[in-house]
Scaffold this motif. Structure first.
Motif, short mmCIF file in Angstrom:
data_model
loop_
_atom_site.label_atom_id
_atom_site.label_comp_id
_atom_site.label_asym_id
_atom_site.label_seq_id
_atom_site.Cartn_x
_atom_site.Cartn_y
_atom_site.Cartn_z
N TRP A 187 39.86 -3.79 -16.73
CA TRP A 187 38.77 -4.72 -16.44
C TRP A 187 39.23 -6.17 -16.60
O TRP A 187 38.86 -7.04 -15.81
N ILE A 188 40.05 -6.42 -17.61
CA ILE A 188 40.59 -7.77 -17.81
C ILE A 188 41.43 -8.19 -16.61
O ILE A 188 41.29 -9.30 -16.08
N ALA A 189 42.33 -7.30 -16.18
CA ALA A 189 43.19 -7.60 -15.03
C ALA A 189 42.36 -7.87 -13.78
O ALA A 189 42.64 -8.80 -13.01
N ALA A 190 41.31 -7.06 -13.57
CA ALA A 190 40.46 -7.23 -12.40
C ALA A 190 39.71 -8.56 -12.45
O ALA A 190 39.60 -9.27 -11.44
N MET A 191 39.20 -8.93 -13.64
CA MET A 191 38.46 -10.19 -13.77
C MET A 191 39.37 -11.40 -13.56
O MET A 191 38.98 -12.38 -12.92
N LEU A 192 40.59 -11.33 -14.08
CA LEU A 192 41.52 -12.44 -13.90
C LEU A 192 41.92 -12.59 -12.42
O LEU A 192 41.99 -13.70 -11.90
N ALA A 193 42.15 -11.46 -11.75
CA ALA A 193 42.51 -11.50 -10.34
C ALA A 193 41.35 -12.04 -9.50
O ALA A 193 41.55 -12.88 -8.61
N LEU A 194 40.13 -11.58 -9.78
CA LEU A 194 38.96 -12.06 -9.06
C LEU A 194 38.71 -13.54 -9.33
O LEU A 194 38.38 -14.30 -8.41
N SER A 228 45.64 -13.77 -27.92
CA SER A 228 46.52 -14.87 -27.51
C SER A 228 47.11 -14.62 -26.13
O SER A 228 47.27 -15.54 -25.33
N LEU A 229 47.42 -13.36 -25.84
CA LEU A 229 48.04 -13.02 -24.56
C LEU A 229 47.08 -13.28 -23.40
O LEU A 229 47.42 -13.92 -22.41
N THR A 230 45.84 -12.79 -23.51
CA THR A 230 44.89 -12.96 -22.41
C THR A 230 44.36 -14.39 -22.34
O THR A 230 43.95 -14.84 -21.27
N ALA A 231 44.37 -15.13 -23.46
CA ALA A 231 43.97 -16.53 -23.41
C ALA A 231 44.94 -17.34 -22.56
O ALA A 231 44.53 -18.17 -21.74
#
Length: 404
Positions: A187-194, A228-231
């Motif tokens: 879900w994180i990957a999809a939100m960042l891509a979108l 920290s990584l996703t930030a």
């Protein structure tokens, strides 16, 4: 404009460096005072945050580490993106130098740790502990000690520390993360891509960024990954291009608005929460245990050798370039500051040697991290101050010629 932003950041960090140091000192005093029990109980106390159907229950220590520090890494990511696209690191050869130096700064400390602990019959499983650089403390020492030195050195240190910590996070994921929840990660990957696709096509209002970052942060906590990584990943989708209507860049606006909060609130709170180490019951034998010496020497010797050696090699082989207008002595001072492992090293040490907060292994980890970080900070600051005084004695023309 780019020069003004960098100078504003340095002024803020120079002032906040004193606040950060006082917060760390206060933590050490409280942790070794009659208030020690109250201090550690407060850090372990759990608090619930609920927004509609979403709920999280974390300790105070976790709220500070995973919550507030995510904002710090967001600001760091924004600045790295700006420097890569518009600033010092837009030259690939200048970007290559801190990246390669970060690799050397991870390999050499591990080898030093294995050599020291192995020769003394200690436990070899702590080799990841001295690999990381504490961005917050290293930048604070730099801001205080490196006044008058080229701002390119700060960008070098910031980039190296980010790559270093991302490498440490990757090690944590491989060595110590056995319970990562992959559905939230998807879900994180999809939100960042979108988000990247959406923001590249139209102007996005500030509430969108706040909501988007909040959702990514919440999913990261659920996944078990480091926030920290996703930030840093979220910072990469914030537009750097100026808007047509007001000529402002969302990325520069966010850097300007968030940086004072990070410098004067987030980092001092983090220091107060993490610097509290109790020395009660410490013996001389334990102070010089193989684990203590391995970690301390890995941070102090391994970091400076790996970072400076790889930076010199990259420049000699023309794979990279020295930071603009910086001398080798100044770069050596920055290499020493990379040995300030502190918070991230303590975190990895807790994973490498799980147990009670006052277990023998944990006490030795803390002693090694504190000793190595203090030696690195003090020596690095001395070298940078001396380099700054030498630069002042030279005329601007001579200094630039010497640095080139």
């Amino acid at each position: 404009m780019a020069r003004k932003i960098t100078l504003d950041f340095l002024k803020t960090e120079a002032a906040s460096g004193v606040v950060l140091g006082l917060a760390a000192l206060a933590a050490l005093i409280v942790a070794n005072s009659p208030l020690s029990g109250t201090y550690f109980a407060w850090l372990k106390s759990e608090h619930v945050l609920q927004v509609g159907p979403l709920m999280l229950q974390l300790t105070i220590s976790e709220w500070i580490k995973e919550g507030l520090m995510a904002v710090f890494f967001l600001v760091v990511g924004l600045e790295i993106k700006y420097e890569i696209l518009k600033g010092e690191l837009s030259d690939p050869r200048k970007l290559a130098t801190p990246v390669l130096a970060a690799a050397g700064g991870m390999i050499a400390p591990a080898l030093v740790y294995l050599a020291v602990t192995g020769s003394l019959g200690g436990r070899l499983g702590g080799w990841p502990v001295p690999l990381a650089t504490d961005i917050a403390f290293a930048l604070a020492v730099f801001a205080v000690a490196a006044r008058g030195l080229p701002s390119s050195l700060r960008v070098f240190l910031l980039t190296l520390a980010i790559v270093d910590d991302l490498g440490a996070i990757a090690l944590i994921a491989v060595l110590f993360s056995s319970s990562v929840q992959w559905i939230p990660v998807l879900w994180i990957a999809a939100m960042l891509a979108l988000g990247a696709l959406f923001t590249s096509r139209r102007r996005v209002a500030a509430p969108f960024w706040v909501l988007g970052f909040g959702m990514v942060w919440y999913l990261t906590v659920l996944s078990g990954l480091s926030t920290s990584l996703t930030a840093v990943a979220f910072a990469m989708i914030v537009p750097v291009v100026d808007r047509h209507d007001d000529g402002q860049s969302p990325l520069k606006e966010a850097m300007h608005d968030l940086h004072p909060w990070v410098a004067y609130l987030v980092l001092p709170l983090f220091a107060f929460a993490k610097a509290g180490v109790s020395f009660a019951g410490l013996s001389l034998e334990q102070a010089f245990a193989p684990l203590v010496l391995g970690i301390a020497m890995g941070l102090f010797l391994g970091k400076q050798v790996g970072v400076f050696g790889m930076a010199w090699l990259a420049t000699a082989l023309k794979l990279g370039r020295r930071p603009t207008r910086a001398t080798w002595a100044e770069l050596y001072g920055v290499s020493l500051l990379c040995g300030v492992g502190f918070t991230m090293s303590l975190f990895i040490g807790a994973l490498a040697f799980p147990g009670a907060i006052d277990s023998p292994e944990q006490v030795e980890v803390k002693l090694g991290v504190l000793a190595g970080s203090f030696l690195s900070a003090a020596t690095g600051a001395a070298v940078l101050v001396a380099a700054g005084r030498r630069r002042k004695k030279l005329s601007p023309k001579t200094a630039d010629t010497h640095a080139g």
